[in-house]
Scaffold this active site. Structure first.
Site, PDB file in Angstrom:
ATOM      1  N   CYS A 272       0.795  -1.237   0.000  1.00 59.33           N
ATOM      2  CA  CYS A 272       0.000   0.000   0.000  1.00 59.33           C
ATOM      3  C   CYS A 272       0.827   1.287   0.000  1.00 59.33           C
ATOM      4  O   CYS A 272       0.788   2.046  -0.955  1.00 59.33           O
ATOM      5  CB  CYS A 272      -0.930   0.003   1.211  1.00 59.33           C
TER       6      CYS A 272
HETATM    7  N1  LIG Z   1      -2.880  -6.069   1.635  1.00 59.90           N
HETATM    8  C1  LIG Z   1      -3.281  -4.994   2.276  1.00 59.90           C
HETATM    9  O1  LIG Z   1      -2.893  -4.779   3.402  1.00 59.90           O
HETATM   10  C2  LIG Z   1      -4.230  -3.992   1.639  1.00 59.90           C
HETATM   11  C3  LIG Z   1      -4.781  -3.016   2.461  1.00 59.90           C
HETATM   12  C4  LIG Z   1      -5.660  -2.105   1.915  1.00 59.90           C
HETATM   13  C5  LIG Z   1      -5.958  -2.162   0.555  1.00 59.90           C
HETATM   14  N2  LIG Z   1      -5.399  -3.117  -0.241  1.00 59.90           N
HETATM   15  C6  LIG Z   1      -5.788  -3.147  -1.661  1.00 59.90           C
HETATM   16  O2  LIG Z   1      -6.685  -4.217  -1.867  1.00 59.90           O
HETATM   17  C7  LIG Z   1      -6.490  -4.786  -3.167  1.00 59.90           C
HETATM   18  C8  LIG Z   1      -6.197  -6.266  -3.043  1.00 59.90           C
HETATM   19  O3  LIG Z   1      -4.976  -6.412  -2.338  1.00 59.90           O
HETATM   20  P1  LIG Z   1      -4.524  -7.785  -1.678  1.00 59.90           P
HETATM   21  O4  LIG Z   1      -3.396  -7.439  -0.780  1.00 59.90           O
HETATM   22  O5  LIG Z   1      -5.695  -8.511  -1.139  1.00 59.90           O
HETATM   23  O6  LIG Z   1      -3.977  -8.553  -2.981  1.00 59.90           O
HETATM   24  P2  LIG Z   1      -3.685 -10.115  -3.110  1.00 59.90           P
HETATM   25  O7  LIG Z   1      -2.755 -10.259  -4.257  1.00 59.90           O
HETATM   26  O8  LIG Z   1      -3.336 -10.693  -1.790  1.00 59.90           O
HETATM   27  O9  LIG Z   1      -5.093 -10.722  -3.487  1.00 59.90           O
HETATM   28  C9  LIG Z   1      -5.738 -10.486  -4.694  1.00 59.90           C
HETATM   29  C10 LIG Z   1      -6.362 -11.793  -5.139  1.00 59.90           C
HETATM   30  O10 LIG Z   1      -7.143 -11.544  -6.306  1.00 59.90           O
HETATM   31  C11 LIG Z   1      -6.985 -12.649  -7.184  1.00 59.90           C
HETATM   32  N3  LIG Z   1      -7.388 -12.207  -8.498  1.00 59.90           N
HETATM   33  C12 LIG Z   1      -6.690 -11.515  -9.423  1.00 59.90           C
HETATM   34  N4  LIG Z   1      -7.454 -11.259 -10.504  1.00 59.90           N
HETATM   35  C13 LIG Z   1      -8.666 -11.800 -10.262  1.00 59.90           C
HETATM   36  C14 LIG Z   1      -9.882 -11.868 -10.997  1.00 59.90           C
HETATM   37  N5  LIG Z   1     -10.007 -11.302 -12.190  1.00 59.90           N
HETATM   38  N6  LIG Z   1     -10.911 -12.520 -10.427  1.00 59.90           N
HETATM   39  C15 LIG Z   1     -10.795 -13.101  -9.195  1.00 59.90           C
HETATM   40  N7  LIG Z   1      -9.668 -13.071  -8.475  1.00 59.90           N
HETATM   41  C16 LIG Z   1      -8.630 -12.422  -8.984  1.00 59.90           C
HETATM   42  C17 LIG Z   1      -5.535 -13.036  -7.022  1.00 59.90           C
HETATM   43  O11 LIG Z   1      -5.290 -14.352  -7.449  1.00 59.90           O
HETATM   44  C18 LIG Z   1      -5.344 -12.863  -5.510  1.00 59.90           C
HETATM   45  O12 LIG Z   1      -5.638 -14.041  -4.800  1.00 59.90           O
HETATM   46  C19 LIG Z   1      -5.367  -3.977  -3.799  1.00 59.90           C
HETATM   47  O13 LIG Z   1      -5.923  -2.940  -4.550  1.00 59.90           O
HETATM   48  C20 LIG Z   1      -4.641  -3.407  -2.613  1.00 59.90           C
HETATM   49  O14 LIG Z   1      -3.981  -2.213  -2.937  1.00 59.90           O
HETATM   50  C21 LIG Z   1      -4.544  -4.050   0.293  1.00 59.90           C
END
Ligand SMILES: NC(=O)c1ccc[n+]([C@@H]2O[C@H](COP(=O)([O-])OP(=O)(O)OC[C@H]3O[C@@H](n4cnc5c(N)ncnc54)[C@H](O)[C@@H]3O)[C@@H](O)[C@H]2O)c1
Length: 438
Positions: A272
């Site tokens: 992030c």
């Molecule tokens: N990790 C954090 O602490 C955090 C905190 C706040 C916001 N975010 C935001 O949340 C979002 C997700 O982050 P994350 O850390 O969970 O990512 P992540 O990579 O852990 O998880 C995303 C998941 O989505 C799946 N995916 C990708 N394309 C897809 C599709 N078309 N259909 C279904 N599944 C699909 C991936 O395989 C993966 O498992 C990002 O935008 C990130 O910036 C993350």
């Protein structure tokens, strides 16, 4: 809003879909299950689908036992088959939003996910984007993809943005007790998404538009990036002034108002803080505006690994040692304390720079497994007295609570502490004079 959907949410009969079961999607799915909803997780990675259905979690903050319970209750299943989207009343998109090679936003995951939903849209459906992104994404990217066959947002379906604010590893604040900001494309969209989320979080904070909600998230992360950049620069300035940055910051933090404590470190990491503000500066560039604070903080923060290596080189030099050929033990590779996540971790850049200068690098991190930098594989070793003694220098990058700082100070020849982790072992450190701080 649609009275049938309202009834289904109020009665916990609404079926909820979570698209993307990663760090954000899986905890959210578990929270909906806990609130009594029937939840389907749609995930493109078949390995994650298999593991979750077998009750195994890949996310540190979600114990496997919770996933097992959810699967056994019959209220949670994961699938790679997106046809089931036709049966859900609401879907939250939690897919990645990385930066591309040119450090511009990569919207391809959000677009793919939106297309998957658009192909199965039905009347009354609530669609919420949770992925961090630039202001305007929900209205400019999702809305045109979802408004198919004459369906209108706010009348035939509901579209909103609600930023995920999860803080991995935080034992106090999780999904439920972190207020949820929600902004819809129309007031009815905000109302529908707020009603749904009010069943899983203690407090919903509605804002006037999806773009305002998108901007809220970017303000929060920009605030952190800029303040970390500021204290990192304070550390650089204190270094030149011969002052102890931590002493100065701690004393400033004794002021009970008008000051918020941030601490310097080897750089910023995670998914992030290093990335999200750049979404904002990218968007502003398209409006002919330069987001100066963001760019300056990014410059300072991303140069910190170089400063760490320079500082280590000087400390070794004082001991008639060169970096080339030195055996360096890096303590902590994850981007922050007590998490497993290596994404964007400054440790990776520190290791790369040390290897570039010819050091032999070993790593210790109780939370992470083997990882690669370039073509080279690194396998974490235990932080034993023997390992510490065998190293020419130890660099503390991540202050995991599992490390025994007294042992680190006692057994190492030289310690570069970038987190002030050895403060508690300071008396011993002062005696030995082997600890250099950032
Ligand atoms: N990790 C954090 O602490 C955090 C905190 C706040 C916001 N975010 C935001 O949340 C979002 C997700 O982050 P994350 O850390 O969970 O990512 P992540 O990579 O852990 O998880 C995303 C998941 O989505 C799946 N995916 C990708 N394309 C897809 C599709 N078309 N259909 C279904 N599944 C699909 C991936 O395989 C993966 O498992 C990002 O935008 C990130 O910036 C993350």
């Amino acid at each position: 809003m649609n009275p049938r959907i309202r009834r289904r949410i109020e009665g916990r009969e609404a079926r909820v879909g979570i698209l993307g079961l990663g760090y954000v999607g899986l905890p959210l799915a578990m929270e909906f299950v806990r609130a009594g909803f029937d939840v389907t997780g749609f995930e493109v990675d078949p390995g994650k689908v298999r593991a979750l259905n077998a009750g195994r979690s890949h996310v540190g903050d979600v114990p496997s036992a919770a996933v097992r319970r959810a699967v056994r209750s019959g209220r949670f299943r994961a699938t790679a088959d997106f046809e089931g989207l036709r049966d859900v009343d609401a879907v939250s998109l939690c897919v990645p939003t990385p930066l591309g090679k040119t450090r511009d936003p990569d919207m391809s995951f959000v677009e793919d996910a939106s297309r998957a939903v658009a192909a199965r849209m039905h009347r009354g459906m609530i669609v919420v984007l949770e992925s961090t992104t630039y202001p305007g994404t929900t209205a400019e990217v999702l809305l045109p993809l979802l408004a198919v066959d004459g369906l209108r947002a706010g009348r035939d379906f509901y579209l909103a943005f609600s930023p995920e604010r999860v803080d991995p590893g935080n034992r106090v604040y999780g999904v439920r007790n972190t207020p949820k900001v929600i902004g819809g494309i129309t007031p009815a969209c905000t109302e529908a998404a707020s009603l749904l989320y009010s069943k899983v979080v203690d407090r919903v904070v509605p804002v006037s538009s999806a773009a305002a909600a998108e901007m809220v998230k970017l303000l929060e992360n920009t605030f952190r990036s800029v303040n970390i950049g500021l204290v990192n620069e304070v550390a650089l300035m204190c270094d030149r002034l011969g002052l102890d940055a931590w002493e100065v910051i701690d004393a400033a933090a004794s002021k009970p108002f008008g000051f918020m404590k941030f601490t310097p470190g080897p750089g910023i990491g995670g998914h992030c803080i290093p990335i999200d503000p750049l979404y904002l500066s990218w968007k502003l560039r398209s409006l002919n505006y330069q987001a100066r604070f963001i760019e300056l903080a990014d410059t300072i923060n991303s140069k910190m690994p170089e400063h760490v290596v320079e500082k280590l080189a000087l400390a070794l030099n004082d001991r008639r040692r060169a970096v080339k050929g030195a055996r360096i033990l890096v303590l902590g590779v994850a981007y922050k304390r007590d998490v497993v996540d290596l994404r964007e971790s400054p440790a990776l850049e520190v290791i790369r720079l040390l290897r570039e200068r010819g050091a032999s690098v070993r790593v210790a991190d109780p939370h992470t497994g083997p990882f690669r930098i370039g073509g080279e594989e690194f396998r974490p070793v235990p932080c034993t007295p023997r390992e510490l003694k065998a190293s020419d220098a130890v660099v503390i990058i991540t202050d995991h609570s599992a490390f025994d700082w007294r042992s680190v100070v006692r057994h190492s020849r030289l310690v570069l502490d970038t987190r002030n982790a050895t403060a508690g072992a300071r008396a011993a450190a002062a005696r030995r004079g082997n600890v250099v701080r950032l």
